[in-house]
Enzyme design. Structure first.
Site, PDB file in Angstrom:
ATOM      1  N   ARG A  66      -2.485  -1.981  -3.622  1.00 17.53           N
ATOM      2  CA  ARG A  66      -3.694  -1.179  -3.441  1.00 17.53           C
ATOM      3  C   ARG A  66      -3.631   0.004  -4.406  1.00 17.53           C
ATOM      4  O   ARG A  66      -2.621   0.709  -4.454  1.00 17.53           O
ATOM      5  CB  ARG A  66      -3.767  -0.656  -2.016  1.00 17.53           C
ATOM      6  N   GLU A 108      -8.028  -5.117   5.120  1.00 19.57           N
ATOM      7  CA  GLU A 108      -7.885  -4.738   3.711  1.00 19.57           C
ATOM      8  C   GLU A 108      -6.714  -5.454   3.048  1.00 19.57           C
ATOM      9  O   GLU A 108      -6.793  -5.829   1.884  1.00 19.57           O
ATOM     10  CB  GLU A 108      -7.766  -3.212   3.589  1.00 19.57           C
ATOM     11  N   ARG A 146     -13.178  15.267   8.065  1.00 17.04           N
ATOM     12  CA  ARG A 146     -13.880  15.681   6.835  1.00 17.04           C
ATOM     13  C   ARG A 146     -15.338  16.007   7.123  1.00 17.04           C
ATOM     14  O   ARG A 146     -15.976  15.332   7.935  1.00 17.04           O
ATOM     15  CB  ARG A 146     -13.816  14.570   5.779  1.00 17.04           C
ATOM     16  N   ILE A 159     -13.400   2.745  14.474  1.00 24.20           N
ATOM     17  CA  ILE A 159     -14.526   3.128  15.336  1.00 24.20           C
ATOM     18  C   ILE A 159     -15.542   1.985  15.415  1.00 24.20           C
ATOM     19  O   ILE A 159     -15.991   1.599  16.492  1.00 24.20           O
ATOM     20  CB  ILE A 159     -15.207   4.416  14.799  1.00 24.20           C
ATOM     21  N   ASN A 209       0.880  -1.171   0.000  1.00 21.49           N
ATOM     22  CA  ASN A 209       0.000   0.000   0.000  1.00 21.49           C
ATOM     23  C   ASN A 209       0.919   1.222   0.000  1.00 21.49           C
ATOM     24  O   ASN A 209       1.465   1.600   1.039  1.00 21.49           O
ATOM     25  CB  ASN A 209      -0.888  -0.041   1.251  1.00 21.49           C
ATOM     26  N   HIS A 222     -13.273   2.720  -0.247  1.00 22.56           N
ATOM     27  CA  HIS A 222     -13.275   1.636   0.759  1.00 22.56           C
ATOM     28  C   HIS A 222     -13.888   0.348   0.207  1.00 22.56           C
ATOM     29  O   HIS A 222     -14.339  -0.513   0.976  1.00 22.56           O
ATOM     30  CB  HIS A 222     -14.120   2.003   2.009  1.00 22.56           C
ATOM     31  N   LEU A 275     -16.112   2.509   9.538  1.00 26.71           N
ATOM     32  CA  LEU A 275     -15.954   3.744  10.310  1.00 26.71           C
ATOM     33  C   LEU A 275     -14.525   3.854  10.831  1.00 26.71           C
ATOM     34  O   LEU A 275     -14.177   3.265  11.861  1.00 26.71           O
ATOM     35  CB  LEU A 275     -16.946   3.751  11.485  1.00 26.71           C
ATOM     36  N   GLY A 276     -13.700   4.588  10.093  1.00 27.48           N
ATOM     37  CA  GLY A 276     -12.311   4.791  10.502  1.00 27.48           C
ATOM     38  C   GLY A 276     -12.012   6.281  10.468  1.00 27.48           C
ATOM     39  O   GLY A 276     -12.916   7.091  10.711  1.00 27.48           O
TER      40      GLY A 276
HETATM   41  P1  ADP Z   1      -7.865   4.470   8.894  1.00 27.80           P
HETATM   42  O1  ADP Z   1      -9.068   5.045   8.226  1.00 27.80           O
HETATM   43  O2  ADP Z   1      -6.723   5.402   8.988  1.00 27.80           O
HETATM   44  O3  ADP Z   1      -7.530   3.043   8.453  1.00 27.80           O
HETATM   45  P2  ADP Z   1      -8.786   3.177  11.343  1.00 27.80           P
HETATM   46  O4  ADP Z   1      -9.803   2.295  10.700  1.00 27.80           O
HETATM   47  O5  ADP Z   1      -7.604   2.555  11.975  1.00 27.80           O
HETATM   48  O6  ADP Z   1      -8.332   4.348  10.397  1.00 27.80           O
HETATM   49  O7  ADP Z   1      -9.553   4.046  12.448  1.00 27.80           O
HETATM   50  C1  ADP Z   1      -8.881   4.976  13.229  1.00 27.80           C
HETATM   51  C2  ADP Z   1      -9.875   5.652  14.156  1.00 27.80           C
HETATM   52  O8  ADP Z   1     -10.559   4.673  14.925  1.00 27.80           O
HETATM   53  C3  ADP Z   1      -9.238   6.552  15.186  1.00 27.80           C
HETATM   54  O9  ADP Z   1      -9.053   7.849  14.706  1.00 27.80           O
HETATM   55  C4  ADP Z   1     -10.268   6.557  16.296  1.00 27.80           C
HETATM   56  O10 ADP Z   1     -11.211   7.582  16.067  1.00 27.80           O
HETATM   57  C5  ADP Z   1     -10.974   5.224  16.155  1.00 27.80           C
HETATM   58  N1  ADP Z   1     -10.626   4.311  17.248  1.00 27.80           N
HETATM   59  C6  ADP Z   1      -9.558   3.492  17.362  1.00 27.80           C
HETATM   60  N2  ADP Z   1      -9.605   2.798  18.533  1.00 27.80           N
HETATM   61  C7  ADP Z   1     -10.723   3.190  19.170  1.00 27.80           C
HETATM   62  C8  ADP Z   1     -11.351   2.866  20.414  1.00 27.80           C
HETATM   63  N3  ADP Z   1     -10.819   1.962  21.260  1.00 27.80           N
HETATM   64  N4  ADP Z   1     -12.505   3.487  20.724  1.00 27.80           N
HETATM   65  C9  ADP Z   1     -13.065   4.388  19.876  1.00 27.80           C
HETATM   66  N5  ADP Z   1     -12.528   4.740  18.698  1.00 27.80           N
HETATM   67  C10 ADP Z   1     -11.386   4.159  18.339  1.00 27.80           C
END
Ligand code: ADP
Length: 398
Positions: free
Chosen positions: A91, A385, A241, A332, A7, A180, A209-210
């Protein structure tokens, strides 16, 4: 069969070496700060401590060379020689309308990915640098491109056309593409696999939800709608965003906040979302903590986030004429049980009923979180992924 998953970003490369068909990660790591002072490679062989190698790394080719050195190193390597790598999966963010599936990479594919760069100027050129670097070093190893957009190419025109002039679509390729896709496809299929059902019989809403977040309506295994659009800025409210806004807000805020167009785009991508609303952070852990401590703006940010999700879940149930399953994934979705609970609150009329105890227990694992009576099956289901890219690569190269 060992598959290397790459990636590549503009100044970083993440990698995973996966043994197929066992789906076993045997090493993973990243190269950070390529072409910048302080470059380093972090390499984690499975079951062993992480190794950090700091040295100047000027470009993507040097970075890939370092990755291969790490993978074949006598002490922390996991293969004897490069020849053990059977295929590389890359990717690629944008495949526009040219790619409806993953493909074996050849000159024609590279040209087509270049042609899509206009639509993803920050991502596709970086992805291409990773591809070119690997092809330069491993010319006889088959390479596969796996696109974030490909899964959503099954959307019908009523879902992908905007209410703009038709020329905006035909001349300038402005339409909903969605992103995604690799994750939405992976978790929808993984769910069908776990429950032993044919995905063709299922109406699934996948919630990724990330840092960036999107929902997709997956009917019979095909994406029929998704919240991200022409770019990943559209849809639900995200970490930084804005998600959907009235387009008239753009010139209004440019005037009021004295911002150039470029500054406004950066503002919408980096200063908004739950970060902008809460004023606390883009990380849901920090926002939840602030809310518990009585911070009203943090509470408001989470309310906006969950309400927007609830609306889309309702919309996608309507789009598919029903919903059998809702899946939560990514940082998330896999971790925050309150967000899962609040975003389906009031959806009892659709047949959604959460089992509070199961929901609180679900944490980065595959787990049903709906009650036995719930008509809709709701799950926490970790995404992967890189594994999805390895699967696609394996299917084309075995
Ligand atoms: P990316 O989109 O960069 O791949 P991820 O899927 O790893 O991101 O998600 C990252 C986000 O997940 C963090 O910014 C945070 O908001 C959320 N997150 C990670 N761990 C927790 C947790 N234990 N509780 C709540 N939110 C979390």
């Amino acid at each position: 069969m060992k598959i290397l998953v790459i990636n590549a970003g503009s100044s970083s490369i993440k990698y995973k070496m996966i043994e197929m068909i066992e789906r076993k990660v045997i090493a993973k790591g990243s190269v950070e700060r390529i072409g910048i002072k302080g470059a380093a490679l972090m390499h984690s062989p499975a079951g062993q401590p992480e190794v950090t190698i700091e040295k100047p790394i000027d470009n993507h080719k040097e970075a890939i060379q370092e990755v291969l050195h790490a993978l074949t190193d006598k002490t922390h390597g996991i293969i004897k020689s490069m020849d053990e790598i059977s295929a590389v999966g890359h990717r690629v963010v944008h495949g526009a309308e040219m790619f409806t599936d993953s493909v074996l990479i050849d000159e024609k594919v590279i040209e087509a990915i270049k042609e899509c760069s206009e639509l993803a100027p920050l991502h596709n050129p970086a992805n291409l640098m990773g591809i070119e670097a690997c092809r330069g070093i491993m010319p006889s190893v088959p390479m596969v491109a796996v696109f974030d957009t490909a899964f959503h190419q099954t959307m019908k025109r009523h879902a992908y056309l905007y209410g703009l002039s038709y020329e905006a679509y035909t001349k300038y390729r402005v339409r909903r593409y969605g992103f995604h896709g690799t994750s939405h496809k992976y978790i929808a299929n993984r769910y069908a696999e776990i429950v032993g059902k044919d995905i063709k019989d299922l109406k699934i809403i996948t919630c990724h939800l990330g840092n960036g977040s999107s929902l997709a309506a997956v009917d019979g295994g095909r994406s029929v709608d998704t919240t991200m659009g022409f770019t990943p800025l559209e849809g639900i409210v995200m970490g930084t965003r804005s998600g959907d806004i009235d387009p008239a807000i753009v010139p209004y805020l440019m005037d009021k906040m004295n911002m150039s167009l470029e500054e406004t785009i950066s503002y919408l991508n980096k200063d908004c979302g739950v970060y902008g609303l809460s004023g606390v952070s883009s990380d849901f852990r920090d926002i939840q903590k602030a809310r518990r401590e009585g911070n009203e703006r943090a509470a408001a940010a989470l309310e906006v986030f969950c309400y927007r999700m609830r609306k889309f879940i309702g919309a996608y149930a309507a789009a598919m004429g029903g919903v059998d399953t809702i899946l939560f994934t990514a940082g998330i979705g896999e971790n925050d049980h309150l967000i899962r609970e609040w975003s389906v609150e009031g959806l009892g009329f659709l047949g959604v009923e959460i089992d509070d105890e199961a929901n609180q227990k679900a944490y980065r694992n595959e787990m049903r979180i709906s009650s036995a009576q719930s008509k809709v099956d709701v799950w926490c289901l970790p995404t992967d992924e890189e594994m999805a890219i390895a699967k696609e690569t394996y299917a084309l190269c075995r």
